[in-house]
Design a protein around this motif. Structure first.
Motif, PDB file in Angstrom:
ATOM      1  N   PHE A   1       0.842  -1.196   0.000  1.00  0.00           N
ATOM      2  CA  PHE A   1       0.000   0.000   0.000  1.00  0.00           C
ATOM      3  C   PHE A   1       0.873   1.240   0.000  1.00  0.00           C
ATOM      4  O   PHE A   1       2.077   1.187   0.304  1.00  0.00           O
ATOM      5  CB  PHE A   1      -0.949   0.005   1.197  1.00  0.00           C
ATOM      6  CG  PHE A   1      -0.290   0.204   2.527  1.00  0.00           C
ATOM      7  CD1 PHE A   1      -0.002   1.481   3.007  1.00  0.00           C
ATOM      8  CD2 PHE A   1       0.059  -0.881   3.317  1.00  0.00           C
ATOM      9  CE1 PHE A   1       0.611   1.663   4.240  1.00  0.00           C
ATOM     10  CE2 PHE A   1       0.669  -0.714   4.561  1.00  0.00           C
ATOM     11  CZ  PHE A   1       0.950   0.559   5.011  1.00  0.00           C
ATOM     12  N   TRP A   2       0.278   2.314  -0.361  1.00  0.00           N
ATOM     13  CA  TRP A   2       0.919   3.612  -0.240  1.00  0.00           C
ATOM     14  C   TRP A   2       0.106   4.426   0.751  1.00  0.00           C
ATOM     15  O   TRP A   2      -1.121   4.407   0.701  1.00  0.00           O
ATOM     16  CB  TRP A   2       0.901   4.377  -1.562  1.00  0.00           C
ATOM     17  CG  TRP A   2       1.449   3.636  -2.723  1.00  0.00           C
ATOM     18  CD1 TRP A   2       2.554   2.845  -2.739  1.00  0.00           C
ATOM     19  CD2 TRP A   2       0.922   3.629  -4.052  1.00  0.00           C
ATOM     20  NE1 TRP A   2       2.748   2.348  -4.001  1.00  0.00           N
ATOM     21  CE2 TRP A   2       1.766   2.817  -4.826  1.00  0.00           C
ATOM     22  CE3 TRP A   2      -0.164   4.239  -4.658  1.00  0.00           C
ATOM     23  CZ2 TRP A   2       1.545   2.585  -6.185  1.00  0.00           C
ATOM     24  CZ3 TRP A   2      -0.383   4.012  -6.007  1.00  0.00           C
ATOM     25  CH2 TRP A   2       0.465   3.200  -6.750  1.00  0.00           C
TER      26      TRP A   2
ATOM     27  N   ARG B   1      -4.827   4.629   3.042  1.00  0.00           N
ATOM     28  CA  ARG B   1      -3.940   3.738   2.310  1.00  0.00           C
ATOM     29  C   ARG B   1      -4.485   3.504   0.919  1.00  0.00           C
ATOM     30  O   ARG B   1      -5.695   3.499   0.701  1.00  0.00           O
ATOM     31  CB  ARG B   1      -3.832   2.390   3.026  1.00  0.00           C
ATOM     32  CG  ARG B   1      -3.107   2.439   4.332  1.00  0.00           C
ATOM     33  CD  ARG B   1      -3.149   1.073   4.995  1.00  0.00           C
ATOM     34  NE  ARG B   1      -2.262   1.008   6.153  1.00  0.00           N
ATOM     35  CZ  ARG B   1      -1.983  -0.123   6.800  1.00  0.00           C
ATOM     36  NH1 ARG B   1      -2.539  -1.248   6.407  1.00  0.00           N
ATOM     37  NH2 ARG B   1      -1.173  -0.114   7.832  1.00  0.00           N
ATOM     38  N   MET B   2      -3.577   3.293   0.105  1.00  0.00           N
ATOM     39  CA  MET B   2      -3.968   2.938  -1.243  1.00  0.00           C
ATOM     40  C   MET B   2      -3.288   1.603  -1.531  1.00  0.00           C
ATOM     41  O   MET B   2      -2.065   1.500  -1.584  1.00  0.00           O
ATOM     42  CB  MET B   2      -3.490   4.006  -2.205  1.00  0.00           C
ATOM     43  CG  MET B   2      -4.028   3.828  -3.575  1.00  0.00           C
ATOM     44  SD  MET B   2      -3.797   5.346  -4.471  1.00  0.00           S
ATOM     45  CE  MET B   2      -4.398   4.826  -6.049  1.00  0.00           C
ATOM     46  N   TYR B   3      -4.089   0.624  -1.701  1.00  0.00           N
ATOM     47  CA  TYR B   3      -3.539  -0.709  -1.864  1.00  0.00           C
ATOM     48  C   TYR B   3      -3.312  -1.016  -3.340  1.00  0.00           C
ATOM     49  O   TYR B   3      -4.148  -0.682  -4.194  1.00  0.00           O
ATOM     50  CB  TYR B   3      -4.493  -1.740  -1.269  1.00  0.00           C
ATOM     51  CG  TYR B   3      -4.548  -1.682   0.232  1.00  0.00           C
ATOM     52  CD1 TYR B   3      -3.670  -2.430   1.006  1.00  0.00           C
ATOM     53  CD2 TYR B   3      -5.473  -0.865   0.881  1.00  0.00           C
ATOM     54  CE1 TYR B   3      -3.719  -2.378   2.401  1.00  0.00           C
ATOM     55  CE2 TYR B   3      -5.535  -0.806   2.262  1.00  0.00           C
ATOM     56  CZ  TYR B   3      -4.654  -1.567   3.019  1.00  0.00           C
ATOM     57  OH  TYR B   3      -4.708  -1.500   4.385  1.00  0.00           O
ATOM     58  N   VAL B   4      -2.215  -1.627  -3.569  1.00  0.00           N
ATOM     59  CA  VAL B   4      -1.920  -2.001  -4.948  1.00  0.00           C
ATOM     60  C   VAL B   4      -1.328  -3.406  -4.983  1.00  0.00           C
ATOM     61  O   VAL B   4      -0.739  -3.877  -4.015  1.00  0.00           O
ATOM     62  CB  VAL B   4      -0.914  -1.033  -5.604  1.00  0.00           C
ATOM     63  CG1 VAL B   4      -1.532   0.331  -5.813  1.00  0.00           C
ATOM     64  CG2 VAL B   4       0.352  -0.942  -4.796  1.00  0.00           C
ATOM     65  N   LEU B   5      -1.529  -3.991  -6.091  1.00  0.00           N
ATOM     66  CA  LEU B   5      -0.819  -5.226  -6.397  1.00  0.00           C
ATOM     67  C   LEU B   5       0.226  -4.856  -7.424  1.00  0.00           C
ATOM     68  O   LEU B   5      -0.099  -4.326  -8.494  1.00  0.00           O
ATOM     69  CB  LEU B   5      -1.767  -6.272  -6.986  1.00  0.00           C
ATOM     70  CG  LEU B   5      -2.572  -7.145  -6.045  1.00  0.00           C
ATOM     71  CD1 LEU B   5      -3.348  -8.172  -6.841  1.00  0.00           C
ATOM     72  CD2 LEU B   5      -1.692  -7.820  -5.014  1.00  0.00           C
ATOM     73  N   GLU B   6       1.416  -5.130  -7.110  1.00  0.00           N
ATOM     74  CA  GLU B   6       2.477  -4.796  -8.040  1.00  0.00           C
ATOM     75  C   GLU B   6       2.921  -6.038  -8.795  1.00  0.00           C
ATOM     76  O   GLU B   6       2.866  -7.154  -8.291  1.00  0.00           O
ATOM     77  CB  GLU B   6       3.660  -4.183  -7.292  1.00  0.00           C
ATOM     78  CG  GLU B   6       3.348  -2.807  -6.755  1.00  0.00           C
ATOM     79  CD  GLU B   6       4.549  -2.176  -6.077  1.00  0.00           C
ATOM     80  OE1 GLU B   6       4.536  -0.943  -5.927  1.00  0.00           O
ATOM     81  OE2 GLU B   6       5.481  -2.909  -5.716  1.00  0.00           O
TER      82      GLU B   6
END
Length: 818
Positions: free
Chosen positions: A351-352, A358-363
Motif C-alpha cells: 500500500f501507499w 492507504r492505497m492498496y496495490v498489487l504490483e
DNA sequence: TACCCGCATGGTT
DNA sequence: TAACCATGCGGGT
C-alpha cells in the motif's frame, strides 16, 4: 422456535428479560395483525435488522432462526470466526459452492445447516446477505437467476430477496459458527477479538490463520469457503443502518479492520462495483473437477493504469483490507495468486500512504494481465480456493462482462452471453459472444470484441483517466448499427427514418424500447414474424412481429408457441435456414448504415483533414470501425455520450483514417459538422423571418451559402485558422461538405441535447460573439485543423475544446472565447 | 532516455 | 464533505 408472546409487561422477545416500557415500541407484525411490543433494546435491534426477517410460515415472531441465522437473542457469540477449517469439518458441510448455488434458488445462499442455531453477529454473519426462506421461497427465483447475481439488487428492491447482514463476508469471517452460541457480544463486548494490529503475514494463507490470529480486518476472508461472498447490501437501508450501527462501535471497527484505525465507518461494505459477479459456471470453471470450493471475493474493472505498463493494480481499499492479508508496512508482502489457467503468479501486495489512508496495490501484475490479455475495462475477479486458501484471479473481458449494478443494471452483455472466466483468452470462445448471430463479429463495425483490437490500445501513462463504465462499455461495444438494431420503436409508433450523411437512422417520437435484437422475417404464409434467440439455449424462436421482447429472452417466455417454450424443444429453423436468416439479417443491418458509396465519397471529398485526423484503427477496407479503442472521456460525460471526445482515443494514437472511413469518429465529426451547419441555417432562417437586426446577424451568423471556412473562422477562430484551413482542407472541400448537407437539412442530430440547443447554437450568443459552444468548437477545430483533439484539448469539462488544441495545432486560441 | 517507485493531486462517489 | 482511487509527476536508478 417461535417465541410465545411474552407477558404483557415483558418484552415480546421471550429471550429478553427486559420489561417493555409503558410505551412499548413496535416490532414485527403478529399473526393477530398487531405488532409485537418490544423493549427499547429489542426494538432497536429489531429495527436494525438483527432479527429474522424471513417469513417462516410455520413460525412466528422472534426466534433463533436456523434458516437465516438470525436470532432471538440480541447477542453475538464471542467467536464468530471460522475455526480452523479442518477438512473434517468441511466434510461435515460438503457444500461445494457451485453445488450449493446450483441446488438452491439463491446464488449466494449458504447451507442453513452450517450455522446451526448460532447467533451470528449480523455484520460478521456468515450467511449470504440475500436470503429467502427456503421453506417457502425456494421457487421464488427462477433458476436462471442463479446466474444473474446482478439481479440481486433488484430483487432486493422488489423484496423478493431479503438481505441479510452485511460485512461478514467482507470480513471474510464468513465463519462457520459451529461451536459457540449465545455469547452475547453486547453483554460481553470484551469478547471481541483482539484488536492489535497483526504483523504482516509472510504468505497469504488460509483464512483461519487470520481468524485465529485475530487479524480481523476482514482478512479472514478465507473463512467460509462454502459461501459465496455476500455482496454488501448497500441497497437495503435497513441492514445498512444496522451495519452502520455496528461498525460505528469501536469494537467493531477493530474487529473489522484488524487495526485500530478510526476511519472505518459505515462505508466498509464493498461498493457494488466490487461485488463479485462471478457465475456458478465460472466458479465451476475455476474449481474444475476438484473438490475445492471457490469463494468469490471481489472483482474490479481494470483501469487504464491497472492495465498499463506500470504493472500496478490498484486494489479497492475495502477489498484489500477485507480479503487480502493484513499488511502494516507499505512494502507489504508477496501474494501468490493463481490464475484461471492454473498458473501461479506472485504479486507484491502493498500500500501507499495516501491522505491519511492507504492505497492498496498489487504490483507486478503486468505479466499476468498480459497473459490474460486483459485491457482496461476488463474485469478481474478475485476468489479464494478452499480449503487451500489460494487466491484465484479470474477475469472477464469487457465485451463479455456482466455490467456492474452501479454501471448498468439493464443487461448483462450486448447480447446477454456472459463471459466465462478464463474464456476470453481463448479466441474461439469469443465467437460465443456472437452466437446470437446478431452481432456478427465479421460484420462491418461489429467488432465488439475489445480484446484483439485493443492490443495496441493506448493506455499509457500519459493518458488521462480512462473510465469505462458499463454504459460506456456498451457505448464502446456497440456500433451504431448494433445500437440501431437494439432499439425498437415504442409500441404503436412507427419509426421515422432520418437520413444523415446518407446513413439511415430510425428516429422515434417516443422513447425507444431497448429490446432484444431480433430478426424480422416473413414466414411461409407471408406473415411478418420475428426471430428471437433464447438467451439460455441460443435456439431461435419465432414470435409475432409486434411482440416487444425483453433484452433477455428465453424460451420460457415463448408464449406464442407453447411447444417451443422450453429450451429442450427443437429449433424450428434448420441450420441452413438459420444461416440464411443471419446472413440476411447482418447484411440488412449493414446496409442500413452503409452510405451510398458515391454520395459518401462526394460528401467526404474535402475531408482530407478528417482522414488525417482520425485516430482509430483504420480498417483496411475503410469500413466502419468500432469504437472499441480506449478513449479518454470527459469526466463529466455521461454514459451514452457520443461526443467526439468520448468516442475517440487520445491524439496521436492509432493509425489515421481514410477519407472514406465511416467509423464513429469520422461519422460523428461529419455529422456534427452537418448539424452545426443546419443549426446555423435554421437559426438564420428564423432570424430572417423575424426580420430584425438582419445586418448585424449577418455578421454573426453567416448565411448558409457562405463558405464554411468563413463560418468557422468567424465563429471563433482567428484568421490564422483560416490559413490552416486553407491548407489542410480547401474551401472548396468544405463547401462540398456543406453542400452535401443539403439533402438532410432539417434532419436531427441524434446527439443533440434539446435542452442545450440554445446553448450550443451558434447564434445563441450573438451578443458576445462567442458563436460556437464547446462541442462545435471541437468539431470545427477537428474538421478544420486536421488535428484530433489532443489530450490537452480534451478539456474535462468539455467547455473549451478548442483552446489548447488550437494552440497545439499552431493556431492561436480562439479570440472569441478568450 | 527509459523505467521504476513512491507520493500527490484531483475527479468522482 | 470525506473517502476513495485513477492517474500524474518528480526523483532515483
Amino acid at each position: 422456535m417461535s417465541a410465545p408472546p411474552a407477558p404483557s409487561k415483558s418484552c415480546y422477545n421471550s429471550h429478553c428479560t427486559e420489561l417493555r416500557p409503558d410505551r412499548p415500541r413496535k416490532g414485527w407484525r403478529l399473526r393477530t395483525g398487531e405488532f409485537a411490543e418490544l423493549c427499547d433494546r429489542c426494538a432497536s435491534l429489531y429495527e436494525e435488522g438483527r432479527f429474522c426477517e424471513t417469513f417462516h410460515s410455520k413460525a412466528s415472531g422472534w426466534r433463533d432462526c436456523e434458516s437465516c441465522g438470525k436470532t432471538a437473542s440480541p447477542a453475538w457469540p464471542a467467536s464468530l470466526f471460522f475455526h480452523a477449517s479442518s477438512p473434517d469439518r468441511l466434510k461435515d458441510h460438503p457444500v461445494k459452492l457451485n453445488q450449493l448455488a446450483g441446488s438452491g434458488p439463491v446464488p449466494w445462499r449458504q447451507a442453513p445447516s452450517l450455522f446451526n442455531s448460532c447467533i451470528p453477529r449480523p455484520e460478521l454473519h456468515p450467511r449470504s446477505p440475500y436470503e429467502v426462506d427456503g421453506s417457502i421461497n425456494t421457487d421464488r427465483l427462477l433458476p436462471r437467476e442463479r446466474y444473474a447475481p446482478l439481479d440481486f439488487s433488484e430483487r432486493l428492491m422488489n423484496g423478493s430477496v431479503k438481505q441479510g447482514p452485511i460485512e461478514k463476508y467482507e470480513n471474510g469471517h464468513a465463519a462457520l459458527r459451529t461451536e459457540e452460541h449465545q455469547s452475547c457480544f453486547m453483554n460481553n463486548p470484551q469478547h471481541s477479538v483482539s484488536l492489535k494490529e497483526e504483523p504482516s503475514t509472510p504468505q497469504f494463507g488460509l483464512a483461519t490463520s487470520y481468524a485465529l490470529t485475530n487479524e480481523t480486518n476482514g482478512h479472514l476472508g478465507v473463512a467460509g469457503p462454502q459461501f459465496r461472498p455476500a455482496p454488501p447490501p448497500t441497497l437495503a437501508k435497513h441492514f445498512y443502518g444496522n451495519m452502520l450501527h455496528e461498525i460505528n462501535s469501536p469494537v467493531e471497527n477493530q474487529i473489522r479492520n484488524g487495526r485500530p484505525r478510526g476511519d472505518v465507518r459505515g462505508k466498509n461494505q464493498l461498493l457494488p462495483r466490487y461485488w463479485p459477479r462471478i457465475t456458478d459456471q465460472e466458479l465451476q470453471q475455476i474449481s474444475g473437477d476438484s473438490n475445492s470450493v471457490i469463494t468469490p471475493l471481489f472483482e474490479k474493472m481494470l483501469s487504464a493504469s491497472d492495465a498499463g505498463k506500470v504493472g500496478r493494480l490498484v486494489l479497492p481499499k475495502k477489498c484489500a483490507e477485507a480479503y487480502f492479508p493484513p499488511i502494516s508496512q507499505p512494502e507489504g508482502l508477496p501474494l501468490k495468486v493463481q490464475d484461471a489457467k492454473g498458473s501461479e503468479w506472485t504479486f507484491q501486495f502493498r500500500f501507499w500512504p495516501n491522505n491519511n489512508s492507504r492505497m492498496y496495490v498489487l504490483e507486478g501484475v503486468t505479466p499476468c494481465i498480459q497473459s490474460m490479455q486483459l485491457q482496461a475495462g476488463d474485469i478481474v475477479t478475485f476468489s479464494r480456493l478452499e480449503p487451500e486458501g489460494k487466491l484465484i484471479m479470474g477475469f472477464r473481458k469487457a465485451s463479455a462482462a456482466l455490467p456492474s449494478d452501479q454501471e448498468n443494471e439493464a443487461g448483462k452483455t450486448v447480447n446477454g452471453v456472459p463471459g466465462q472466466v478464463g474464456e476470453a483468452a481463448d479466441p474461439s470462445s469469443w465467437s460465443k459472444v456472437d452466437k446470437s448471430g446478431y452481432v456478427a463479429k465479421d460484420a462491418p463495425g461489429a467488432k465488439i470484441s475489445l480484446s484483439r483490437k485493443r492490443k495496441n490500445s493506448t493506455l499509457g501513462l500519459k493518458n488521462k483517466r480512462l473510465r469505462i463504465d458499463s454504459e460506456d462499455l456498451i457505448e464502446l461495444k456497440l456500433t451504431w448499427e448494433e445500437a440501431q438494431g437494439l432499439l425498437r420503436p415504442p409500441p404503436d409508433h412507427a419509426p421515422s427514418i432520418v437520413v444523415i450523411e446518407g446513413f439511415e437512422f430510425e428516429e422515434y417520437e417516443d422513447a425507444p424500447v431497448l429490446g432484444k435484437p431480433t430478426i424480422f422475417a416473413t414466414d411461409n404464409g407471408g406473415e411478418k414474424i420475428q426471430w428471437v434467440q433464447c438467451e439460455d439455449c441460443l435456439k431461435w424462436r419465432k414470435v409475432p412481429v409486434d411482440s416487444p421482447l425483453p433484452s433477455k429472452w428465453t424460451c420460457a417466455e415463448n408464449k406464442w408457441d407453447p411447444e417451443r417454450s422450453s429450451c429442450s424443444a427443437a429449433q424450428e429453423l434448420t441450420s441452413e435456414e438459420l444461416e440464411d436468416l443471419l446472413r440476411s439479417s447482418n447484411s440488412a443491418a449493414s446496409k442500413k448504415l452503409k452510405a451510398p458509396k458515391e454520395e459518401t465519397a462526394e460528401a467526404l471529398e474535402g475531408l482530407d483533414t478528417l482522414a488525417n485526423l482520425a485516430i482509430l484503427g483504420e480498417e483496411g477496407d475503410g469500413t466502419q470501425t468500432s469504437s472499441s479503442q480506449a478513449t479518454t472521456k470527459h469526466p463529466r460525460h455521461r454514459p451514452g455520450c457520443s461526443c467526439i471526445v468520448c468516442i475517440q482515443p487520445p491524439s496521436g494514437k492509432g493509425p489515421k483514417h481514410k477519407q472514406t472511413c465511416t467509423c464513429n469518429v469520422c461519422l460523428t465529426v461529419k455529422r456534427r459538422f452537418k448539424t452545426l451547419m443546419m443549426r446555423r441555417e435554421k437559426r438564420q432562417s428564423e432570424k430572417e423571418a423575424e426580420g430584425s437586426g438582419k445586418k448585424q446577424q449577418d455578421q454573426v451568423m453567416p448565411m448558409p451559402d457562405k463558405s464554411l471556412e468563413e463560418d468557422l473562422s468567424q465563429s471563433n477562430s482567428s484568421p490564422s485558422l483560416r490559413k490552416v484551413t486553407g491548407h489542410e482542407g480547401s474551401d472548396e472541400d468544405l463547401n462540398k461538405m456543406k453542400t452535401s448537407d443539403s439533402p438532410f437539412r432539417g434532419q436531427i442530430d441524434l446527439n443533440i441535447q434539446p435542452e442545450r440547443e440554445d446553448e450550443m447554437s451558434p447564434g445563441s450568443d450573438s451578443g458576445s460573439g462567442t458563436l460556437i459552444k464547446p462541442l462545435d468548437d471541437a468539431t470545427e477545430g477537428y474538421l478544420v485543423q486536421g488535428f484530433p483533439p489532443s489530450d490537452e484539448n480534451r478539456n474535462p469539462s468539455g467547455d473549451n475544446a478548442t483552446g489548447s488544441g488550437h494552440q497545439e495545432a499552431k493556431v492561436p486560441p480562439p479570440s472569441a472565447n478568450g
